[in-house]
Scaffold this active site. Structure first.
Site, PDB file in Angstrom:
ATOM      1  N   LYS A  35       0.849  -1.205   0.000  1.00  0.00           N
ATOM      2  CA  LYS A  35       0.000   0.000   0.000  1.00  0.00           C
ATOM      3  C   LYS A  35       0.881   1.250   0.000  1.00  0.00           C
ATOM      4  O   LYS A  35       2.080   1.174   0.282  1.00  0.00           O
ATOM      5  CB  LYS A  35      -0.923  -0.031   1.215  1.00  0.00           C
ATOM      6  CG  LYS A  35      -0.199  -0.006   2.545  1.00  0.00           C
ATOM      7  CD  LYS A  35      -1.150  -0.349   3.692  1.00  0.00           C
ATOM      8  CE  LYS A  35      -0.421  -0.320   5.021  1.00  0.00           C
ATOM      9  NZ  LYS A  35      -1.215  -0.926   6.091  1.00  0.00           N
ATOM     10  N   TYR A 261      16.500  29.599   9.331  1.00  0.00           N
ATOM     11  CA  TYR A 261      15.304  30.298   9.808  1.00  0.00           C
ATOM     12  C   TYR A 261      15.193  30.219  11.318  1.00  0.00           C
ATOM     13  O   TYR A 261      15.409  29.150  11.908  1.00  0.00           O
ATOM     14  CB  TYR A 261      14.049  29.678   9.190  1.00  0.00           C
ATOM     15  CG  TYR A 261      13.888  29.963   7.727  1.00  0.00           C
ATOM     16  CD1 TYR A 261      13.699  31.263   7.260  1.00  0.00           C
ATOM     17  CD2 TYR A 261      13.936  28.931   6.801  1.00  0.00           C
ATOM     18  CE1 TYR A 261      13.551  31.517   5.910  1.00  0.00           C
ATOM     19  CE2 TYR A 261      13.782  29.179   5.445  1.00  0.00           C
ATOM     20  CZ  TYR A 261      13.599  30.473   5.002  1.00  0.00           C
ATOM     21  OH  TYR A 261      13.454  30.724   3.673  1.00  0.00           O
TER      22      TYR A 261
END
Ligand SMILES: *Cc1c(COP(=O)(O)O)cnc(C)c1O
Length: 365
Positions: A35, A261
């Site tokens: 999956k 950042y």
């Protein structure tokens, strides 16, 4: 030139992991769970790597179609079954084995006019409390079973459960123990003659007492751990996915200067910072804390500063020879994905599945 980042997928490793799973499974039928695009490894690739599996398990009919297009002719298990009645036409055309876990799906089957009856996995809820007929309600469970037995749409019926805690560390206890879940099934279905499908990777590799007729390993086939209390090496499986990149810049910080950042990481001394072409838009977790390991120029270094969209930064103190162009491994052969995942508060499963579509993939065949 494209960005120097890529995922390397090792098909022989997947093949060996499957062979290892099969040794645990002994004579049981092995569904290779593919999956989510084979946990990020690529469904078509997995179809080739798992050619020796008895069946593929997935949950999207588009993926079932892709597996058939790729030449997969053995059984395919549809783990959540049909979502609407017309799915049954595709299920029937593709010869897929659907799970039936709710009354709506029983009704779909009862109303369907299928050209030939199909095999079905009837799912019981024994404590996970997501999908399945509640096996603790004996009357309801028996009614579901009897309706499926009576349906002319159904050929072979298999009883299925899914464990919530097959990976629970030894000595720890809590709700929905694997043994309890087995007892719940046994209490209602003990005398029913149908085959059983019980084990995921954790139950297959860690709980030899769990028997059944078919097994459904996923994560172990990709060479990662089932949970934080085990390692892939302990399970005897090898990583199939390596996320690689390169250094594209090196900065020298003075004491007190920060990188990235929010200036999360500040240098306490003069130090070299490597900039890696890999960020959260590639699937690398943005919440990776300072200290998360990365391999640069063959040496373990650690993340310093916040991960950005397309870059992350590492402290090169322990890798004095690393320079622009040096190879970097974010996880894989030399750095277990679980180690990175656990530091980021998640599991290898999530990192694999989140691998970005934009990444070029190279294969070892
Ligand atoms: C995903 C899944 C598996 C495989 O689980 P792993 O932990 O990856 O081995 C097995 N059975 C069902 C029903 C699943 O949804």
């Amino acid at each position: 030139m494209p960005r120097p980042i890529s995922a390397l997928i090792d098909l022989p490793a997947m093949r060996r992991n499957l062979a290892h799973a099969r040794r645990h499974a002994r004579d049981r039928f092995v569904w290779a769970v593919v999956k989510a695009n084979a946990y990020g490894h690529g469904l078509e690739r997995a179809t080739r790597a798992f050619a020796e599996a008895d069946g593929l398990a997935l949950l999207d009919l588009d993926e079932a179609q892709r597996a058939r297009d790729a030449g997969w002719s053995r059984p395919i298990l549809l783990l959540e079954g049909c979502f609407e009645p017309r799915d049954l036409e595709v299920v029937s055309a593709l010869k897929v084995t659907p799970v039936v876990h709710n009354t709506e799906q029983i009704e779909m089957l009862e109303r369907a006019r299928l050209p030939v009856p199909i095999d079905v996995y009837l799912k019981f809820n024994t404590g996970m409390n997501r999908l399945g007929f509640d096996a603790r309600n004996a009357d309801g469970a028996r009614l579901a079973y009897e309706r499926m037995k009576a349906s002319t749409s159904v050929a072979q019926l298999t009883l299925m459960i899914h464990f919530a805690n097959a990976d629970r560390a030894a000595g720890v206890s809590g709700p929905a123990e694997a043994a309890e879940q087995l007892d719940v099934l046994q209490a209602v279905a003990g005398h029913w003659p149908e085959p059983r499908s019980l084990a995921n990777s954790a139950a297959l590799f860690l709980r030899p007492e769990v028997k059944g007729d078919s097994v459904r390993p996923g994560i172990a086939l990709y060479g990662a751990a089932t949970d934080e209390s085990h390692t892939a090496a302990q399970l005897g499986v090898e990583p199939a996915m390596t996320l690689k990149s390169r250094l594209i810049a090196v900065q020298t910080l003075k004491p007190g200067e920060a990188v990235g950042y929010g200036s999360r990481f500040a240098a306490s001394r003069s130090m070299r910072i490597g900039v890696v072409a890999c960020g959260y838009a590639d699937g690398y977790p943005r919440n990776a804390p300072d200290g998360t390991p990365v391999i640069a120029d063959g040496v373990r270094v650690s993340i310093a500063g916040r991960v950005s969209m397309d870059m992350l930064t590492v402290d090169l103190t322990s890798a004095p020879r690393a320079a622009v162009g040096s190879d970097v491994e974010l996880w894989g052969k030399n750095l277990p994905i679980d180690e990175v995942a656990n530091l980021c508060g998640t599991v290898g499963y999530e990192l694999m599945c989140a691998l970005a579509q934009r990444l070029p993939v190279t294969e070892i065949n």
